[in-house]
Structure formats: C-alpha cells, structure tokens
Write an enzyme that holds these catalytic residues in place. Structure first.
Site, PDB file in Angstrom:
ATOM      1  CD  GLU A   1      -2.974  -0.320   2.477  1.00  0.00           C
ATOM      2  OE1 GLU A   1      -2.774   0.690   3.177  1.00  0.00           O
ATOM      3  OE2 GLU A   1      -3.725  -1.241   2.818  1.00  0.00           O
TER       4      GLU A   1
ATOM      5  CG  ASP B   1      -4.134   8.696   7.680  1.00  0.00           C
ATOM      6  OD1 ASP B   1      -4.030   7.466   7.896  1.00  0.00           O
ATOM      7  OD2 ASP B   1      -4.348   9.171   6.550  1.00  0.00           O
TER       8      ASP B   1
ATOM      9  CE1 TYR C   1      -7.683  -1.387   6.625  1.00  0.00           C
ATOM     10  CE2 TYR C   1      -6.310  -1.021   4.699  1.00  0.00           C
ATOM     11  CZ  TYR C   1      -6.499  -0.948   6.065  1.00  0.00           C
ATOM     12  OH  TYR C   1      -5.506  -0.436   6.855  1.00  0.00           O
TER      13      TYR C   1
END
Lengths: 280, 405
Positions: free
Chosen positions: A60, A71, A186
């Site tokens: 990734e 994040d 995911y």
C-alpha cells in the site's frame, strides 16, 4: 511490460494471483503501508523497491494529502514530510512505474484521499495509474454513495476499488458497501484513525467471519496492528494483515535515510516471519 | 434548472457541490442524522422547543436597526443592520448550536464536540452544552488560541475542554480535521456540532435551516418598517453560515440582490487571503465538494485573514452553487478595508462589530455611496467585536496610544 505479462494481466489481476498463491501456502498476506515520498523521494524509492524482498506481499503506497482526516499523528506527519520534500501525484505514479520495471508481480495499491485525485483529473489519473502498474485504490473519503466519482471509472481501467468496512457498517448497510467492491475488502479493525489502539482479537474474528458470509473477496484487517504477535494472531483468521503506522514510525525515528531503510525492513522481516508461521 | 429552495437533492448535492465525502465509519451515523433531522424538521414539538430557546435563551428576534448615521456618512443607500451581535454569546453562531444540541439530545448523544476558529462557535457550543448538561470538547488551532485568548477563557469558564491543535498549520481547517478524527473514534456517543454551512450532508442544509431565522425575521421586519422587501443584502463569508441564513429565505425573490463578502486578506492577488470563490478552485475537503484554496496538486493552502473566523480555505457548498448560478455576487474585502470599516461603524453607530462583520461593512462602504436613499440595504451584523480587541489594538493601538489590551 512484456506482451505476455500484459495478456496475463487482462485475465487475472496481480491481486488475485497473490491471494490464490498465498491460499495454497496457507498463510495470510503481509500488507505494508508507507507514504510515497516519505521522508524524501530517494529514500522512499529505496524503501519501496526492497519491500518484496523483505517479505511484503502487497504494497500500500500512500498518496500524501495536506489534510488526512482519517489518519493518526504518525501518518499525518509522514504526509507532511513527503509534501515538504516536494512529493506530488505525478511523482507517486512515477515511483510505481519505476518499481514495475523491476517487479511485475507484487500488487501495489494506492491509498489516500479523493482531492489530489480529483484535482489531477479522474480520467487522466486512472489512465496514468493503469499505465504505471497500479492494481488498486483505497480512497478513504469516497463511500459507496459516491461510486460514480471514481469506483466505477476505475473498474473500466482495470483498477480494483478496495472498499473499507468498519465496526459501524451494520448488516443493513453491508450490501451497499460490498456492491462495487473488488480486489479485497479492507476491514477497519476499530472505529478511529490509523495508528490508534489495538482491537481485541475475539471481536475481530467474529467481525471477519460475519463479513465472509457476505463476500467471496479476501479480507484484510488493518488499523492498530503494530507487532509481529498481533499480526500472527489476526493472520490466523484474516486473509491479509495491514501494518502502517508502526512502519511509518520507523521512518520518523530514523537518523538518516540508510537508518530508515534498515529500521523499516527490519520490522517488515519480523512481521513477514510471523505471518508465515501463524497458522501452524 | 433546480429551484434554489428545493436543494440539496437526496444525495446532499447542490448541483455538483456538497455530497458526503466521509470515511465509511461515519456514514451510518450521517445517514441516521439525516433521518433524525428530517423528522425534527416536521415535528411540532421539536420546533416548539427550538422557538422557545431562540426566544427566551438567545433573545430573538434580533432587531433590524436603521443605521441612520452610517447611512448619512456614506450618503447613499438606507442601511439597516440585522443585529445578530445582540444574541446571547454575541454572534449568530448560537442560532445553529441551539438547533443541533436539541437534535443531539433527541438522538441520545452523551458528548458534544466542535471546531472553532475565532472562538465564537466554540463559545456558542460550550454555552449550549453547559445549558443541556453535556460534556463538551472544543478543538481550536494553536495559532488561533494565541490570537483569541478571551474566547478560550470563556469556553473554559463554560466548562468546555479546549484542545489546542498543532497538527498541520494549527488553524481552523486543522481544528476541523481533529474534530473529525475525534468523531470517527467516538462515533457511538458523540455529536459533532459543525459551526458553518459546510461538512457532509446534512450539515450544510441543516445549519442553513437553523440560521435561516435571520432572513425570515428580516423579511417580516422590513415589511413592517417599509412595507416591502429590501433591495440588497450584504454579509461576510468564511464558511458562510450568517450569509446563508440571511440570504436563503430571499433566494426566490429575483429583485433582492445579494452580496457575499469574502476575506481578501492582503489582496486576492497576493496569495494571502481566504477568498475561496474569488481565488480558489473546486475540490473535496471536510466531507463536501466546494471551492477551496489549494495548489494544482490538490493540497490545501492556508487561508489568511485578519479575522480568525474567516480564516478557512473553503466555503459552504451552497455558496459554491449560488456563485456558479450567478444568483449571489461574491466579492472580497482586504484586511485594511475591514479595519477601516470597523472604525467607521464604531464612530458612527456606537457599535463595535466583529472583524468578520467588518468585511461586510467594507463592501457597504464601497457600494452604499453609489445608491439612492430609497435603496434599502440590509447588512448582517453577525457578531460583536469584543473578542477582537487584542487584534485591533495590535493593528491600531499606536493610533489610540494603546500598547496592550
């Protein structure tokens, strides 16, 4: 890319190849996350090129964004380091192209936020990404409600759109999330940002098993996985384990480019060894 | 063409602007919020409570005041000030916070979070959280905390925890990123009170609706005073909630001209400004597609303005749409023009406006002298300037023999 490989690619994607091969080996994939251009273009290129040899199965590669609101601090700082050193979308695609000159098997998934892609131009981006050898995209701020923006166009370019499922994705919503998903799913292990607290394995295993009832796609688990032990535990029941912030931290703490490469690949080797033995 | 009053569509879009560009973790909650809000909108009990708090707690309706001396000073249009600075907490922000906190209670949420720039939305949020007994966390850029100390102290007095945001560049956009990170981590029990007409659907429409009380009152008040609608409306724009609140009820009245004033900073050509429509391009940030200050690679550029409340590199998506439709005219005023208008308002009317509001007054200074006195111009006096004393003293202190306030 040779004609044979190209022909091969149209039938089976690198991601499919990868998961099929690992299934035969009875082990999960090790997925590493690094931000492209972190800490600088040269070191980042070295880090990327040596990842497969260190034991990474799927790469990734983060497309840095000034405002990465999903994040945690580690990846926020990585994005800023990369941007301060002049990383751009074009440079990230060029990194992939150079990687593909030496490696035609390891899947590369670009991960990031929609705005840099939108500003690059969706069609132009997908054309350039396909040409560079990008296999999939994970775009955090494009839920299925916006599939016409990028997910559907990506499919026309043969690029997988990897969907995130989370602890808040309930049974009612899951079909919508899975509808146009490809490549793998995911599973975001905790409600939160990257680099946060670790999930409890029992709850995770239940969640992964429930997901399996709804999709034949491989299931990767990420967010909060930092150590070889965690990777092994989660790799017993998932098809892939994603490690990001822990690797990015290695770069932050490194004293030099060489040191960053040594630290990152050192941790990758530990993780790789651990996922290789985790089901025995 | 879409009728202005029927937007956004079911997907939260105003033309191509708006939408729900958020992480999957937030999607179920955002859809739930959309349903809850749709229900509340038609629920007489919710509307009754909202009206009660707007009246007895906020102090509405706010007066529509004929600014006689200001009108004489400019020698043209008749200027009316919609006195939002007289609301409890000193700005229009509380109109929205009262609405959202009622919704939070209805949804059973146990904790309130918000972002703030100048601190006015933070203060308004801390205020309603105190009133409803909910713990409250306010994210504020470290840079903004420095320049808005009085508001930081107010929030703390009201029981809120103020968390300095040092990530990114430590301003409003980073505070919003950090609030979104908190929300995604505490999605079960937390209600995020967004302070402007931006963010993922349903926020732009919901905040607009809560602020539209400004325009509805203005309509009724002007009809009572002059027996007709105003000719023009002027408001400053950061995210754009005070402007949208004033404009929206007039969108279908073709004869009512509307002017939104962005923060021109050192000048729109200087690169140091916060004028997203006049100096930005379309992009996707904080859950919506709108005009943004960004470089050609889609990286967000810092906004600059003397007023912390306008210091945001985006704008509400409905404004982006109205801009492209040409329904609203969007202009800008520089720091210096705002400071000048700020002083004129103080001297002529005895009203110290917020520096944000002074941008709207700067446009009035340009426009009013060119118009006849029959022209009825309404300016949204969106906030009071007490919070800006330190900034203004920094810029003008020498002139008044003041070094520090």
């Amino acid at each position: 890319m040779s004609a044979i490989q190209e022909n091969d690619m149209t039938n089976t994607s690198r991601l499919e190849h990868c998961f099929t091969a690992l299934k035969q080996q009875n082990r999960p994939a090790l997925v590493s996350y690094l931000t492209a251009g972190d800490p600088d273009a040269k070191t980042s290129r070295r880090l990327l090129h040596e990842l497969p040899e260190a034991g990474v199965d799927i790469i990734e590669l983060g497309m840095p964004f000034s405002d990465p609101m999903a994040d945690g601090p580690a990846i926020q700082k990585a994005a800023l380091r990369a941007l301060e050193n002049g990383q751009t979308q074009a440079k990230t695609l060029e990194m992939v192209r150079q990687f593909r000159e030496q490696n035609s098997t390891t899947p590369i998934v670009l991960m990031g936020y929609y705005n840099p892609i939108y500003c690059y131009g969706v069609e132009r981006f997908l054309t350039d990404a396909a040409k560079a050898g990008v296999d999939g995209l994970i775009v955090v701020d494009l839920p299925p409600e916006h599939d016409e923006e990028l997910c559907q166009p990506a499919a026309q370019h043969g690029i997988d759109f990897i969907r995130l499922a989370t602890p808040t994705t309930d049974a009612k919503r899951l079909p919508k999330v899975l509808a146009n998903a490809s490549g793998f799913i995911y599973y975001v292990s905790v409600a939160g940002v990257t680099g946060g607290s670790a999930p409890t394995p029992e709850r995770l295993e239940n969640a992964v098993n429930q997901l399996r009832e709804h999709t034949p796609l491989p299931i990767a688990v990420g967010f909060g996985i930092r150590t070889a032990e965690q990777a092994a535990t989660i790799g017993r029941f998932s098809d892939a384990v994603v490690v990001g912030s822990a690797l990015v931290d290695c770069i932050e703490h490194a004293s030099s480019g060489d040191d960053a490469v040594t630290r990152v690949h050192g941790l990758v080797k530990e993780l790789a060894e651990s996922v290789r033995g985790c089901r025995y | 063409m879409n009728k202005p009053l029927s937007l956004p569509d079911a997907n939260g879009l105003f033309g191509s602007f708006g939408g729900r560009f958020v992480a999957e973790t937030l999607m179920p909650l955002i859809l739930e919020l959309q349903d809850e809000y749709a229900t509340a909108k038609n629920d007489p009990e919710f509307q009754r409570q909202l009206a009660y708090f707007q009246g007895d707690y906020v102090g509405r309706p706010s007066p529509l005041y004929f600014a006689e001396r200001l009108s004489e000073h400019f020698g043209g249009a008749s200027i009316y000030l919609k006195r939002e600075e007289l609301n409890h907490t000193g700005a229009h922000k509380i109109n929205n916070c009262i609405g959202q906190v009622l919704l939070a209670k209805q949804m059973g949420k146990k904790r309130i979070i918000a972002e703030t720039g100048a601190g006015m939305h933070g203060v308004a949020t801390a205020t309603v959280a105190a009133r409803f007994g909910l713990p409250c966390v306010i994210y504020m850029g470290a840079t903004d905390i420095e320049r808005q100390q009085p508001n930081v102290f107010r929030m703390k007095l009201l029981g809120a925890e103020v968390i300095p945001v040092t990530s990114g560049t430590g301003t409003l956009k980073d505070a919003m990123n950090e609030a979104l990170r908190d929300w995604v981590t505490n999605v079960d029990d937390t209600f995020y009170i967004i302070g402007t007409v931006a963010g993922p659907h349903p926020y732009p429409a919901m905040v607009r609706d809560f602020q539209a009380v400004i325009g509805h009152e203005t309509r009724a008040q002007m009809s009572e005073k002059q027996g007709r609608l105003p000719d023009s409306l002027v408001a400053c724009i950061g995210g754009g909630s005070n402007a949208m609140g004033l404009f929206h009820p007039f969108l279908n009245d073709a004869d009512v001209k509307m002017i939104g004033v962005e923060a021109g900073g050192k000048g729109v050509n200087s690169g140091l400004h916060a004028a997203s429509l006049n100096g930005g391009t379309p992009g996707v940030l904080h859950g919506n597609r709108t005009y943004l200050l960004q470089n050609e690679d889609g990286q967000i550029i810092d906004a600059h303005s003397i007023s912390a409340g306008l210091d945001y590199p985006g704008i509400g998506p409905e404004h982006a749409w109205l801009h492209e439709q040409g329904r609203v005219e969007y202009v800008s005023a520089t720091d210096d023009e705002a400071l000048e208008a700020f002083q004129i308002c103080c001297r002529q009317e005895g009203i110290i406006p917020a520096l944000e509001t002074a941008h709207a007054l700067a446009e009035v200074a340009k426009r009013a002298p060119t118009l006849p006195c029959e022209h009825l111009m309404v300016v949204n006096l969106s906030g009071r300037g007490d919070k800006d004393m330190m900034s203004v003293a920094h810029h003008l202190g020498d002139k008044f023999g003041v070094k520090n306030v």
